[in-house]
Design an enzyme around this catalytic site. Structure first.
Site, mmCIF file in Angstrom:
data_model
loop_
_atom_site.group_PDB
_atom_site.id
_atom_site.type_symbol
_atom_site.label_atom_id
_atom_site.label_comp_id
_atom_site.label_asym_id
_atom_site.label_seq_id
_atom_site.Cartn_x
_atom_site.Cartn_y
_atom_site.Cartn_z
ATOM 1 C CD GLN A 96 -1.099 -0.278 3.723
ATOM 2 O OE1 GLN A 96 -1.414 0.664 4.444
ATOM 3 N NE2 GLN A 96 -1.531 -1.517 3.922
ATOM 4 C CG HIS A 98 -0.516 5.671 3.779
ATOM 5 N ND1 HIS A 98 -1.610 4.844 3.774
ATOM 6 C CD2 HIS A 98 0.411 5.057 4.564
ATOM 7 C CE1 HIS A 98 -1.377 3.788 4.536
ATOM 8 N NE2 HIS A 98 -0.147 3.895 5.021
ATOM 9 C CD GLU A 133 1.752 3.548 8.125
ATOM 10 O OE1 GLU A 133 0.553 3.887 8.135
ATOM 11 O OE2 GLU A 133 2.129 2.416 7.800
ATOM 12 C CG HIS A 262 4.260 1.026 3.519
ATOM 13 N ND1 HIS A 262 3.757 2.187 2.951
ATOM 14 C CD2 HIS A 262 3.393 0.707 4.517
ATOM 15 C CE1 HIS A 262 2.659 2.555 3.584
ATOM 16 N NE2 HIS A 262 2.413 1.666 4.544
ATOM 17 N NE ARG A 281 -6.419 -2.173 1.334
ATOM 18 C CZ ARG A 281 -7.310 -1.266 1.720
ATOM 19 N NH1 ARG A 281 -7.940 -0.538 0.814
ATOM 20 N NH2 ARG A 281 -7.558 -1.088 2.999
#
Length: 402
Positions: A96, A98, A133, A262, A281
């Site tokens: 995926q 972001h 993240e 990642h 994804r």
């Protein structure tokens, strides 16, 4: 401060044992993937200030400046800007990426304008926020992070000896980096299903054999073979071979910024992220893959995954990232050491991962002046709450960059 009661999410990829072992409870046999600590609407923590359990999100909504502080509200709005998790991967998560903040706002507004239901399976943007993240390993932790250099990816694919991969090898060697990575990823995720399933099967068999033989890429080959075992025939297996394979030791961390492909593969870690649920994804999933939007979001540049180690700042060890919404640090508390003060300017979520730690506050109406946390237990402290930590154990601290 408040002790948190947290929800554990039973995603299929979760470990059946890692979170129960940390908490010291019996495993149920069902996967336990993530324990959420914070005020995300999907599974907010609950607290009890004397009138019974209530959602932390509701408490913050009722008095955002009192809970978060005026500076945090001014910078990020009236919501806790981060979400802390325990993440326990027993099998690979989806491959995926972001979006960045501008892409998230644009994508969310577009789907709202088109009337795509917020819970629709094909919806990409659940909110208008980005989702950087940080993952810090508590056990040995395997993952994929960022593109390999095209020449390295070409060598790895060529080493499999699968004829169907040769066109990808040629592209990776002949084209400029961005073009090569874009062209190969596009070809993989748009390939005819049956043909790609056959390619994946042959590539997985070769990777398993090479992984067992040892050599320079043995660890990577073994990891890709394991991924294929969980996702037979999935084109994401070939996409994964374009990425860096990373093995974290306890205490090491990865920062994952916007557009970086990642996947987490195996292990237990502490994850801290901006308060968002936006995911595009690439594969390794039965869920929706929006190829055009994916290709718009991915950053086609290779690079070292950049394993982070904490930097000492007094008695606190800080994981430095370029993000203001969150800051992760830890305290390794030694027995008999003097209590250490925690900065009180911003809201904080505190998680014990080993031993027993004591949090002491000046006190306040309806709040205890001391909490004892064991492994897997956590607390929320509003902005302005002066705390000290003592005991013998490890405490992770999630807060906002002041």
């Amino acid at each position: 401060m408040d002790r948190l009661a947290n929800t554990v999410r039973p995603y299929a990829w979760g470990s059946t044992t890692a979170i129960p072992e940390l908490l010291g409870i019996d495993a149920t046999g069902a996967p336990q993937a993530e324990m959420w600590m914070g005020a995300h609407p999907g599974a907010p923590s609950r607290i009890d200030r004397g009138a019974g359990p209530v959602s932390l999100a509701e408490v913050i909504d009722a008095a955002p400046e009192a809970e978060l502080g005026a500076d945090t509200v001014r910078a990020f709005g009236p919501r806790l800007p981060f979400l802390l998790k325990l993440l326990a991967a027993g099998s690979p998560l989806s491959l995926q990426v972001h979006p960045d903040l501008a892409q998230a706002r644009e994508g969310f507004a577009d789907e709202e304008r088109r009337g795509v239901p917020i819970d629709a399976g094909h919806r990409n943007y659940k909110d208008a926020n980005h989702k950087p993240e940080l993952l810090c390993a508590l056990t040995p932790f395997d993952g994929l992070c960022g593109f390999r250099h095209p020449a390295q990816a070409a060598a790895l694919l060529e080493g499999l000896g699968v004829d169907a991969l040769k066109p990808y090898v040629d592209i990776l060697r002949a084209s400029p980096e961005e073009d090569a990575l874009r062209e190969v990823l596009t070809a993989v995720v748009t390939a005819e299903h049956d043909a790609m399933a056959d390619t994946v099967e042959h590539a997985a068999a070769a990777a398993e054999k090479l992984g067992a033989q040892g050599g320079e890429h043995a660890g990577s080959y073994a990891a890709y073979a394991a991924i294929a075992h969980h996702y037979p025939g999935d084109p994401g297996v070939i996409a994964a071979m374009l990425l860096n394979y990373v093995q974290l030791q306890p205490g090491e961390a990865l920062f994952l910024g916007a557009g970086i492909p990642h996947a987490y593969l195996n292990g237990l870690g502490v994850e801290l992220m901006a308060n968002s649920d936006n995911v595009l994804r690439c594969g390794l999933t039965p869920k929706h893959v929006d190829v055009p939007e994916l290709l718009r979001i991915v950053r086609f540049a290779s690079g070292d995954p950049g394993v982070l180690r904490p930097e000492a700042d007094g008695g606190e060890e800080v994981y430095e990232t370029p993000i203001d919404e969150f800051r992760l640090s830890r305290f390794v508390v030694a027995p008999g050491a003097a209590p250490r003060a925690l900065d009180a300017r911003t809201p904080q979520v505190l998680l014990c991962t080993a031993g027993t730690v004591r949090l002491r506050a000046a006190g306040g109406e309806g709040a205890p002046d001391e909490l004892t946390l064991g492994p897997g237990e956590s607390a929320f402290a509003p902005a302005g709450e002066h705390l000290t930590v003592s005991g013998e154990g490890t405490l992770f601290r999630a807060t906002v960059v002041a």
